[in-house]
Scaffold this active site. Sequence first.
Site, PDB file in Angstrom:
ATOM      1  N   GLU A  10      -3.151  -4.439  -3.317  1.00  0.00           N
ATOM      2  CA  GLU A  10      -3.649  -5.273  -4.414  1.00  0.00           C
ATOM      3  C   GLU A  10      -3.686  -4.469  -5.711  1.00  0.00           C
ATOM      4  OE1 GLU A  10      -4.958  -4.638  -1.423  1.00  0.00           O
ATOM      5  OE2 GLU A  10      -6.576  -6.032  -0.972  1.00  0.00           O
ATOM      6  N   ASN A  44       0.837  -1.209   0.000  1.00  0.00           N
ATOM      7  CA  ASN A  44       0.000   0.000   0.000  1.00  0.00           C
ATOM      8  C   ASN A  44       0.865   1.249   0.000  1.00  0.00           C
ATOM      9  OD1 ASN A  44       0.505  -0.803   2.742  1.00  0.00           O
ATOM     10  ND2 ASN A  44      -1.221   0.420   3.477  1.00  0.00           N
ATOM     11  N   CYS A  78      -4.129   0.904  -2.563  1.00  0.00           N
ATOM     12  CA  CYS A  78      -4.040  -0.366  -1.838  1.00  0.00           C
ATOM     13  C   CYS A  78      -2.981  -1.278  -2.464  1.00  0.00           C
ATOM     14  CB  CYS A  78      -5.376  -1.092  -1.879  1.00  0.00           C
ATOM     15  SG  CYS A  78      -6.649  -0.351  -0.864  1.00  0.00           S
ATOM     16  N   CYS A  94     -10.640  -2.624  -4.549  1.00  0.00           N
ATOM     17  CA  CYS A  94      -9.738  -3.671  -5.023  1.00  0.00           C
ATOM     18  C   CYS A  94     -10.504  -4.855  -5.599  1.00  0.00           C
ATOM     19  CB  CYS A  94      -8.827  -4.127  -3.884  1.00  0.00           C
ATOM     20  SG  CYS A  94      -7.561  -2.914  -3.471  1.00  0.00           S
ATOM     21  N   GLU A 121       0.406   5.143   0.567  1.00  0.00           N
ATOM     22  CA  GLU A 121      -0.438   6.249   1.028  1.00  0.00           C
ATOM     23  C   GLU A 121       0.193   7.587   0.651  1.00  0.00           C
ATOM     24  OE1 GLU A 121      -1.041   5.607   5.226  1.00  0.00           O
ATOM     25  OE2 GLU A 121      -2.348   3.869   4.840  1.00  0.00           O
ATOM     26  N   CYS A 134     -10.461  -4.591  -0.073  1.00  0.00           N
ATOM     27  CA  CYS A 134     -11.499  -3.558   0.020  1.00  0.00           C
ATOM     28  C   CYS A 134     -12.369  -3.604  -1.238  1.00  0.00           C
ATOM     29  CB  CYS A 134     -10.861  -2.182   0.196  1.00  0.00           C
ATOM     30  SG  CYS A 134     -10.213  -1.475  -1.333  1.00  0.00           S
TER      31      CYS A 134
HETATM   32  N1  THU Z   1      -5.467  -1.360   2.291  1.00  0.00           N
HETATM   33  C1  THU Z   1      -4.933  -2.156   1.334  1.00  0.00           C
HETATM   34  O1  THU Z   1      -3.786  -1.948   0.892  1.00  0.00           O
HETATM   35  N2  THU Z   1      -5.687  -3.172   0.845  1.00  0.00           N
HETATM   36  C2  THU Z   1      -6.955  -3.454   1.256  1.00  0.00           C
HETATM   37  O2  THU Z   1      -7.610  -4.314   0.687  1.00  0.00           O
HETATM   38  C3  THU Z   1      -7.507  -2.759   2.420  1.00  0.00           C
HETATM   39  C4  THU Z   1      -6.789  -1.532   2.845  1.00  0.00           C
HETATM   40  C5  THU Z   1      -4.675  -0.235   2.792  1.00  0.00           C
HETATM   41  C6  THU Z   1      -5.205   1.116   2.418  1.00  0.00           C
HETATM   42  C7  THU Z   1      -4.610   1.991   3.490  1.00  0.00           C
HETATM   43  O3  THU Z   1      -3.296   2.360   3.091  1.00  0.00           O
HETATM   44  C8  THU Z   1      -4.518   1.080   4.696  1.00  0.00           C
HETATM   45  O4  THU Z   1      -4.641  -0.236   4.201  1.00  0.00           O
HETATM   46  C9  THU Z   1      -5.611   1.331   5.740  1.00  0.00           C
HETATM   47  O5  THU Z   1      -6.864   1.324   5.150  1.00  0.00           O
END
Ligand code: THU
Length: 148
Positions: free
Chosen positions: A60, A47, A58, A100, A49, A97
């Site tokens: 994925e 991930n 994310c 994704c 940010e 999520c």
């Molecule tokens: N996140 C992912 O990378 N994949 C997911 O399927 C769920 C959430 C990340 C997004 C964000 O950087 C952190 O997790 C908290 O939501």
Amino acid sequence: MSDLTDDEQQLIAAARGAIANAHAPYSNFAVGAALRMTDGSILTGSNFENASYGLSLCAETVAIAAANAQGRLRDIAAIAVTGGPMGAASSDVITPCGRCRQIIKEAQDMAGRDLTILCAAPVGEAVRRFDLDFLLPEAFGPANLGIG
Ligand code: THU
């Protein structure tokens, strides 16, 4: 889950390794994803940010976009995802999520076959295996637009 293949265990290990590359200073929630490609190779994503919070990517999505950037969007066979609070050694499984799931739908439909989705805890044995129809039933996809 005790019925994992060696390939699946290796894919989960790669996703766990990708946790280390997360850029997640805002949520402190680090996620790793790994793709098994049809030629046997593995691509990873973490991930990513940024200061806007809401525009974060994310793990994925990063992994699948990396496959696409290599011209390999149609060559994904399986995906593993894992993650949790930084430094917590979580034994909980996370699932992709909603956004994704839609992006996995695109990869699956372009591949023309079902992708295995492995959701593993960062630490310990907990793993769940899903197919996308379960995670995203009645999905809208490329076929609705006459694509694929
Ligand atoms: N996140 C992912 O990378 N994949 C997911 O399927 C769920 C959430 C990340 C997004 C964000 O950087 C952190 O997790 C908290 O939501």
